[in-house]
Each structure stands twice: as structure tokens, then as C-alpha cells.
Design a protein around this motif. Structure first.
Motif, PDB file in Angstrom:
ATOM      1  N   UNK A 148       7.589 -16.728  21.279  1.00  0.00           N
ATOM      2  CA  UNK A 148       6.968 -15.708  22.124  1.00  0.00           C
ATOM      3  C   UNK A 148       7.887 -14.498  22.096  1.00  0.00           C
ATOM      4  N   UNK A 149       7.323 -13.353  21.737  1.00  0.00           N
ATOM      5  CA  UNK A 149       8.075 -12.103  21.647  1.00  0.00           C
ATOM      6  C   UNK A 149       7.615 -11.183  22.768  1.00  0.00           C
ATOM      7  N   UNK A 150       8.544 -10.721  23.590  1.00  0.00           N
ATOM      8  CA  UNK A 150       8.238  -9.730  24.619  1.00  0.00           C
ATOM      9  C   UNK A 150       8.738  -8.382  24.133  1.00  0.00           C
ATOM     10  N   UNK A 151       7.817  -7.578  23.644  1.00  0.00           N
ATOM     11  CA  UNK A 151       8.115  -6.227  23.151  1.00  0.00           C
ATOM     12  C   UNK A 151       7.234  -5.241  23.905  1.00  0.00           C
ATOM     13  N   UNK A 152       7.063  -5.496  25.202  1.00  0.00           N
ATOM     14  CA  UNK A 152       6.154  -4.704  26.039  1.00  0.00           C
ATOM     15  C   UNK A 152       6.808  -3.431  26.548  1.00  0.00           C
ATOM     16  N   UNK A 153       6.793  -3.299  27.840  1.00  0.00           N
ATOM     17  CA  UNK A 153       7.201  -2.044  28.473  1.00  0.00           C
ATOM     18  C   UNK A 153       8.700  -1.918  28.666  1.00  0.00           C
ATOM     19  N   UNK A 154       9.451  -2.981  28.436  1.00  0.00           N
ATOM     20  CA  UNK A 154      10.911  -2.968  28.537  1.00  0.00           C
ATOM     21  C   UNK A 154      11.414  -2.648  29.951  1.00  0.00           C
ATOM     22  N   UNK A 155      10.618  -3.019  30.910  1.00  0.00           N
ATOM     23  CA  UNK A 155      10.957  -2.857  32.316  1.00  0.00           C
ATOM     24  C   UNK A 155      11.463  -4.204  32.821  1.00  0.00           C
ATOM     25  N   UNK A 156      12.618  -4.226  33.494  1.00  0.00           N
ATOM     26  CA  UNK A 156      13.228  -5.490  33.915  1.00  0.00           C
ATOM     27  C   UNK A 156      12.284  -6.360  34.733  1.00  0.00           C
ATOM     28  N   UNK A 157      11.607  -5.758  35.697  1.00  0.00           N
ATOM     29  CA  UNK A 157      10.714  -6.559  36.542  1.00  0.00           C
ATOM     30  C   UNK A 157       9.582  -7.172  35.726  1.00  0.00           C
ATOM     31  N   UNK A 158       9.022  -6.402  34.801  1.00  0.00           N
ATOM     32  CA  UNK A 158       7.930  -6.919  33.966  1.00  0.00           C
ATOM     33  C   UNK A 158       8.444  -8.008  33.023  1.00  0.00           C
ATOM     34  N   UNK A 159       9.630  -7.810  32.464  1.00  0.00           N
ATOM     35  CA  UNK A 159      10.211  -8.813  31.565  1.00  0.00           C
ATOM     36  C   UNK A 159      10.391 -10.136  32.305  1.00  0.00           C
ATOM     37  N   UNK A 160      10.933 -10.070  33.509  1.00  0.00           N
ATOM     38  CA  UNK A 160      11.148 -11.287  34.302  1.00  0.00           C
ATOM     39  C   UNK A 160       9.817 -11.944  34.656  1.00  0.00           C
TER      40      UNK A 160
END
Length: 183
Positions: free
Chosen positions: A108-120
Motif C-alpha cells: 500500500x502506497x500513500x502518495x496523497x496529500x502529504x498531510x500528517x493527520x491524513x497520513x495517520x
């Protein structure tokens, strides 16, 4: 398998691609299933499709253009879901859809908005979809956010108390943080 130097339909630089090949080597096998959060115009989905013989590729993003939909519709193993990575309701709605299909992923790759809250939030939602020995990758983490990997580690450890698979190890590279789930 080699990196295709002339593939131009994506925005991943060669250093990032080399990092991917390095971590897949650590994994000990090529992935068979992959989900990426934040696929923009679908170029990375096509990159994964061209590089690996994947059984299933899933892309999540907030917008899908008609041109991208037309490109992705040519492949029965590539699926796209629209979601807002900053909205908990949207994230968990997608999670339910994926769980109802009984889909799990090697990567799973998280390459979204790079916002800490969204990543968590995304990590907490999607970690349980990893296959044993899978990898959860956070791309483009900012090196000046030294605490991000520690915050994510804490979240993973808290989740393991609820029966979610534990993390086995972490690899920190300039372009990504890789969390390896236990085999």
C-alpha cells in the motif's frame, strides 16, 4: 526485472523508483497486489502495471478525469475509487468497500496529500488490508518532519492491541518511509 528508463506516463523520479526496487528486494518477492492512495492522472497505476505482473491494482484519489477513466477501463485488474483522503467518513467508506470484496494487498502506497493527520488516518484505516509480509509505504515524507515516522510507529503499535497485524520493521529512505508488517 529492470526499471524502464523511457516510461514517461508517471511523475516518480528515478531515485524513487530505485528505492522501490530496493524495498521490493527486501520483501523477497515482487508484489502481486498493490493499492496506491493519491494517483492523480493514473500514471503511477500504469507504471505499476507495466513494471509488474500484478493481479490487482487499486488507485484512490479525489478526482478522476474522463481521459484517465478511459485509460484505466482498458484493464480489468485496475480499479479506481474516488475518496477524500482528509475526510474520515470517505476513507472508511472506501475501506468498507475494499473489505467487502475481501481485498488485501502486498503493498500500500500513500502518495496523497502529504498531510500528517491524513497520513495517520489512512494508515489506521488501511494497515489491516496488508497481506502478511506486506509493506505500507509513505512517499514524499518531508525529511524535516523527523517525528512523522515516530508518530506512525506509535499508531501501528496502538493498533496491534486491537488485533491488527504487528509491524515487523521500518525502513527509512530519502523518498519514503516503509513499514513492514509481520509475516
Amino acid at each position: 526485472m529492470t526499471i524502464k528508463q523511457n516510461y514517461t506516463g508517471h511523475r516518480k523520479d528515478m531515485e524513487t523508483l530505485r528505492d522501490y526496487f530496493y524495498i521490493f528486494k527486501l520483501m523477497g518477492r515482487w508484489p502481486r497486489t498493490l493499492m496506491e492512495l493519491g494517483v492523480d492522472n493514473g500514471g503511477s497505476l500504469m507504471l505499476w502495471n507495466d513494471l509488474f505482473e500484478l493481479e490487482r491494482i487499486v488507485g484512490l484519489d479525489s478526482v478522476l478525469t474522463a481521459k484517465t477513466r478511459e485509460m484505466l477501463d482498458r484493464f480489468s485488474h485496475i480499479h479506481f475509487f474516488q475518496f477524500d483522503q482528509r475526510d474520515k467518513g470517505s476513507v472508511y467508506k472506501i475501506l468498507k468497500q475494499l473489505e467487502s470484496r475481501k481485498w488485501a494487498f502486498d503493498v500500500i502506497v500513500d502518495d496523497c496529500c502529504h498531510d500528517q493527520r491524513a497520513i495517520i488516518m489512512n494508515l489506521k484505516a488501511f494497515w489491516k488490508l496488508l497481506n502478511p509480509g506486506g509493506m505500507y509505504i509513505v512517499e514524499d515524507w518531508r525529511a524535516n518532519e523527523k517525528n512523522l515516522h515516530m508518530m506512525l510507529l506509535e499508531e501501528i503499535h496502538e493498533m496491534t492491541d486491537t488485533g491488527v497485524p504487528a509491524m515487523e520493521s521500518i525502513t527509512i529512505l530519502p523518498s519514503m518511509i516503509v513499514f513492514h508488517n509481520e509475516v
